[in-house]
Design an enzyme around this catalytic site. Structure first.
Site, mmCIF file in Angstrom:
data_model
loop_
_atom_site.group_PDB
_atom_site.id
_atom_site.type_symbol
_atom_site.label_atom_id
_atom_site.label_comp_id
_atom_site.label_asym_id
_atom_site.label_seq_id
_atom_site.Cartn_x
_atom_site.Cartn_y
_atom_site.Cartn_z
ATOM 1 N N GLY A 114 47.755 15.233 83.245
ATOM 2 C CA GLY A 114 47.797 14.301 82.111
ATOM 3 C C GLY A 114 49.118 13.536 82.054
ATOM 4 O O GLY A 114 49.972 13.643 82.951
ATOM 5 N N ILE B 182 52.009 13.438 79.935
ATOM 6 C CA ILE B 182 53.337 14.056 79.868
ATOM 7 C C ILE B 182 53.472 15.137 80.945
ATOM 8 O O ILE B 182 54.528 15.295 81.562
ATOM 9 C CB ILE B 182 53.616 14.623 78.453
ATOM 10 N N LEU C 251 40.610 18.104 83.940
ATOM 11 C CA LEU C 251 40.393 16.653 84.118
ATOM 12 C C LEU C 251 39.571 16.046 82.983
ATOM 13 O O LEU C 251 38.945 15.010 83.163
ATOM 14 C CB LEU C 251 39.763 16.356 85.494
ATOM 15 N N ASP D 3 39.487 25.455 83.229
ATOM 16 C CA ASP D 3 39.669 25.307 81.791
ATOM 17 C C ASP D 3 40.540 26.441 81.252
ATOM 18 O O ASP D 3 40.238 27.619 81.500
ATOM 19 C CB ASP D 3 38.272 25.355 81.139
ATOM 20 N N PHE E 55 50.726 22.034 78.104
ATOM 21 C CA PHE E 55 50.389 20.702 77.588
ATOM 22 C C PHE E 55 48.900 20.574 77.243
ATOM 23 O O PHE E 55 48.527 19.713 76.442
ATOM 24 C CB PHE E 55 50.675 19.617 78.642
ATOM 25 N N SER F 260 54.204 18.252 67.777
ATOM 26 C CA SER F 260 54.303 16.820 67.475
ATOM 27 C C SER F 260 55.022 16.615 66.149
ATOM 28 O O SER F 260 54.930 17.463 65.243
ATOM 29 C CB SER F 260 52.881 16.255 67.380
ATOM 30 N N TYR G 158 43.505 17.131 64.423
ATOM 31 C CA TYR G 158 44.445 17.210 65.542
ATOM 32 C C TYR G 158 45.818 17.698 65.057
ATOM 33 O O TYR G 158 46.397 18.644 65.604
ATOM 34 C CB TYR G 158 44.599 15.850 66.242
ATOM 35 N N LYS H 179 48.212 21.395 65.716
ATOM 36 C CA LYS H 179 49.624 21.570 66.113
ATOM 37 C C LYS H 179 50.344 22.507 65.140
ATOM 38 O O LYS H 179 51.100 23.376 65.551
ATOM 39 C CB LYS H 179 50.334 20.211 66.181
HETATM 40 P P1 NAD Z 1 46.866 14.020 78.071
HETATM 41 O O1 NAD Z 1 45.512 13.993 77.492
HETATM 42 O O2 NAD Z 1 47.282 12.896 78.948
HETATM 43 O O3 NAD Z 1 47.086 15.374 78.897
HETATM 44 C C1 NAD Z 1 46.486 16.578 78.509
HETATM 45 C C2 NAD Z 1 45.824 17.168 79.747
HETATM 46 O O4 NAD Z 1 45.226 18.405 79.425
HETATM 47 C C3 NAD Z 1 44.735 16.275 80.308
HETATM 48 O O5 NAD Z 1 44.970 16.094 81.698
HETATM 49 C C4 NAD Z 1 43.444 17.064 80.068
HETATM 50 O O6 NAD Z 1 42.496 16.831 81.092
HETATM 51 C C5 NAD Z 1 43.958 18.479 80.058
HETATM 52 N N1 NAD Z 1 43.184 19.438 79.254
HETATM 53 C C6 NAD Z 1 42.784 19.338 77.956
HETATM 54 N N2 NAD Z 1 42.153 20.447 77.572
HETATM 55 C C7 NAD Z 1 42.168 21.291 78.638
HETATM 56 C C8 NAD Z 1 41.688 22.607 78.858
HETATM 57 N N3 NAD Z 1 41.056 23.293 77.908
HETATM 58 N N4 NAD Z 1 41.867 23.166 80.086
HETATM 59 C C9 NAD Z 1 42.496 22.485 81.082
HETATM 60 N N5 NAD Z 1 42.971 21.246 80.920
HETATM 61 C C10 NAD Z 1 42.812 20.659 79.709
HETATM 62 O O7 NAD Z 1 47.903 14.194 76.866
HETATM 63 P P2 NAD Z 1 49.477 14.057 76.840
HETATM 64 O O8 NAD Z 1 49.800 12.801 76.139
HETATM 65 O O9 NAD Z 1 50.028 14.297 78.177
HETATM 66 O O10 NAD Z 1 49.840 15.235 75.857
HETATM 67 C C11 NAD Z 1 50.240 16.506 76.324
HETATM 68 C C12 NAD Z 1 50.481 17.420 75.143
HETATM 69 O O11 NAD Z 1 51.474 16.843 74.297
HETATM 70 C C13 NAD Z 1 49.268 17.656 74.263
HETATM 71 O O12 NAD Z 1 49.304 18.989 73.809
HETATM 72 C C14 NAD Z 1 49.475 16.702 73.124
HETATM 73 O O13 NAD Z 1 48.826 17.115 71.962
HETATM 74 C C15 NAD Z 1 50.982 16.766 72.961
HETATM 75 N N6 NAD Z 1 51.561 15.581 72.315
HETATM 76 C C16 NAD Z 1 51.324 14.347 72.849
HETATM 77 C C17 NAD Z 1 51.848 13.228 72.233
HETATM 78 C C18 NAD Z 1 51.589 11.854 72.789
HETATM 79 O O14 NAD Z 1 51.852 10.874 72.102
HETATM 80 N N7 NAD Z 1 51.104 11.708 74.019
HETATM 81 C C19 NAD Z 1 52.613 13.362 71.063
HETATM 82 C C20 NAD Z 1 52.854 14.641 70.556
HETATM 83 C C21 NAD Z 1 52.315 15.748 71.197
HETATM 84 C C1 UD1 Z 2 49.727 8.488 66.560
HETATM 85 C C2 UD1 Z 2 49.135 9.603 65.768
HETATM 86 C C3 UD1 Z 2 50.018 10.822 65.892
HETATM 87 C C4 UD1 Z 2 50.206 11.183 67.357
HETATM 88 C C5 UD1 Z 2 50.759 9.966 68.090
HETATM 89 C C6 UD1 Z 2 50.922 10.208 69.543
HETATM 90 C C7 UD1 Z 2 47.883 8.494 63.963
HETATM 91 C C8 UD1 Z 2 47.816 8.275 62.494
HETATM 92 N N1 UD1 Z 2 48.963 9.205 64.382
HETATM 93 O O1 UD1 Z 2 51.011 8.246 66.048
HETATM 94 O O2 UD1 Z 2 49.479 11.925 65.203
HETATM 95 O O3 UD1 Z 2 51.102 12.287 67.498
HETATM 96 O O4 UD1 Z 2 49.875 8.864 67.904
HETATM 97 O O5 UD1 Z 2 49.693 10.290 70.184
HETATM 98 O O6 UD1 Z 2 47.035 8.084 64.721
HETATM 99 N N2 UD1 Z 2 50.166 0.077 65.967
HETATM 100 C C9 UD1 Z 2 49.798 -1.225 65.790
HETATM 101 N N3 UD1 Z 2 48.746 -1.710 66.517
HETATM 102 C C10 UD1 Z 2 48.067 -0.941 67.418
HETATM 103 C C11 UD1 Z 2 48.468 0.397 67.599
HETATM 104 C C12 UD1 Z 2 49.518 0.877 66.834
HETATM 105 O O7 UD1 Z 2 50.376 -1.965 64.992
HETATM 106 O O8 UD1 Z 2 47.116 -1.437 68.037
HETATM 107 C C13 UD1 Z 2 51.307 0.584 65.178
HETATM 108 C C14 UD1 Z 2 50.945 1.758 64.286
HETATM 109 O O9 UD1 Z 2 50.533 1.316 63.039
HETATM 110 C C15 UD1 Z 2 52.262 2.529 64.246
HETATM 111 C C16 UD1 Z 2 52.917 2.237 65.606
HETATM 112 O O10 UD1 Z 2 52.255 1.077 66.103
HETATM 113 O O11 UD1 Z 2 53.091 2.001 63.269
HETATM 114 C C17 UD1 Z 2 52.750 3.366 66.592
HETATM 115 O O12 UD1 Z 2 51.363 3.703 66.648
HETATM 116 P P1 UD1 Z 2 50.787 4.794 67.663
HETATM 117 O O13 UD1 Z 2 51.260 4.497 69.026
HETATM 118 O O14 UD1 Z 2 49.331 4.886 67.435
HETATM 119 O O15 UD1 Z 2 51.518 6.137 67.232
HETATM 120 P P2 UD1 Z 2 51.578 6.850 65.791
HETATM 121 O O16 UD1 Z 2 50.759 6.169 64.786
HETATM 122 O O17 UD1 Z 2 53.009 7.049 65.467
#
Ligand code: NAD
Ligand code: UD1
Length: 339
Positions: A11, A13, A34, A59, A81, A125, A150, A154
């Protein structure tokens, strides 16, 4: 040689963290089903580091599969992750989110204990803070009730880890509360891969920049901020990746039955308009956008006080907002040729 288990490693991160781990010489095994990533991540990781990550398709909710992996490799730390992460989807499919995000974590905790693996880094998060009353947020800032299933997974995950350690489990854990991870590896060869129409700001911007989307909808310009648009603490994904390695090193010399929590952000808030201004520096014509209604459930502004991570983990982000937007744009361009 000891191995780092990266669940969700294909994924967004997880792949960037694998790259940073490999660059530092760590051995990595990835588990991923995946469900939200592409197997091509593995080639992309290799094209950047020159190293093949071991990959185990499966999984994390499948306990016997997990048990086999812990038998097969000598694992020293787990970076967990794997989870579902789409806020909107979690509202329509709560059971699927609670089940995937919580069962996977509980399986990891039980299996690591069974195999005497001590170190866990968990992806939380800043969503656990909701709209804070005082900014910036420290780790002591009061948590608010989650506004999506969601977000609740967390909060509950953090509680599960803490309760497990308080019960005497012989492990150590770091909980990292990510702010808004964006951008892509500076090589431009790997990055975020949203399925369908992106919900998050950065991929929507880069797709708009390349003409895949007509224009960006800016969700509200009547917030109490400098330019009226909402503010977030955007953090480059490679900086975030490195925070996991700092956390792992920090855990190594801690006793077991120990946990700690860190904010991972830059400490700088940027409004949506400031992000648009940044990407415009890399475009030949300005990004098309339209101001629309606020998005339901959005908070007005949040940014981190990252000083605990700076001081205790000895972690510092190095990338600027322009690095975040330009690397995201480079990746979007690369992706369109690499399909
Ligand atoms: P992502 O969806 O790109 O990566 C998650 C990966 O986990 C994916 O490749 C998916 O296929 C795999 N996966 C999900 N469930 C699974 C399972 N049961 N078994 C095996 N594989 C599984 O997401 P990401 O953005 O890389 O996020 C990684 C982590 O960080 C997550 O826990 C997410 O909640 C957390 N997080 C992400 C953000 C963000 O903005 N991206 C923000 C805060 C927290
Ligand atoms: C969202 C999630 C949050 C999650 C994070 C990372 C919500 C309410 N919150 O955060 O829980 O941890 O993603 O995955 O969904 N924006 C626009 N136009 C767009 C998209 C976004 O103006 O098309 C603005 C949003 O209003 C926000 C900022 O951009 O102010 C960032 O948005 P986004 O990237 O979706 O992240 P969060 O809302 O912070």
């Amino acid at each position: 040689m000891k191995t780092i288990l990266v669940t969700g490693g294909t994924g967004y991160i997880g792949s960037h963290t694998t790259i940073e781990l490999q660059k530092l010489g760590f051995n990595v095994v990835i588990i991923d089903n995946l469900s939200n990533s592409d197997i091509k991540s593995l080639e992309r990781i290799k094209s950047i580091t020159g190293i093949e990550a071991k990959f185990e398709y499966g999984d994390v909710c499948d306990k016997s599969f997990l048990d086999n992996i812990f038998q097969k490799y000598e694992i020293s730390s787990i970076i967990h992750f794997a989870a579902y992460k789409a806020v909107g989807e979690s509202v329509s499919k709560p059971i699927s989110y609670y089940s995937n995000n919580l069962i996977s974590l509980m399986n990891i905790l039980e299996t690591m204990t069974k195999h005497s693996v001590k170190n866990l880094i968990f992806s939380s998060s800043c969503t656990v803070y909701g709209q804070p009353d005082i900014l910036p947020v420290t780790e002591e800032t009061e948590l608010k009730p989650a506004n999506s299933p969601y977000g609740n997974t967390k909060k509950i995950s953090e509680d599960i880890i803490i309760d497990f350690i308080n019960s005497g489990a012989d492990i150590r854990a770091v909980i990292l509360r990510y702010f808004n991870p964006v951008g892509a590896d500076m090589s431009g060869k790997i990055g975020e891969l949203p399925q369908g129409i992106p919900n998050n700001l950065m991929p929507y911007i880069t797709q708009t920049a390349l003409g895949i989307r007509e224009k960006l909808m800016v969700f509200g310009n009547d917030y109490n901020t400098n330019d009226g648009t909402a503010i977030r603490d955007y953090i480059h994904v490679s900086d975030l990746a490195n925070a996991h390695i700092s956390a792992m090193n920090y855990l190594n010399d801690k006793p077991t039955k120990f946990y700690d929590i860190f904010n991972v952000g830059t400490g700088e808030g940027y409004s949506v308009m400031q992000v648009i201004n940044s990407i415009n520096k890399f475009l030949t014509s300005p990004l098309p956008y339209q101001i629309t209604e606020r998005r339901q459930g959005d908070i007005e502004k949040i940014w981190a006080d990252p000083s605990k991570a700076n001081e205790i983990l000895k972690w510092q982000p190095i990338y600027s907002i322009d690095d975040m937007t330009s690397s995201a744009l480079n990746w979007e361009k690369f992706l369109r040729q690499d399909k």
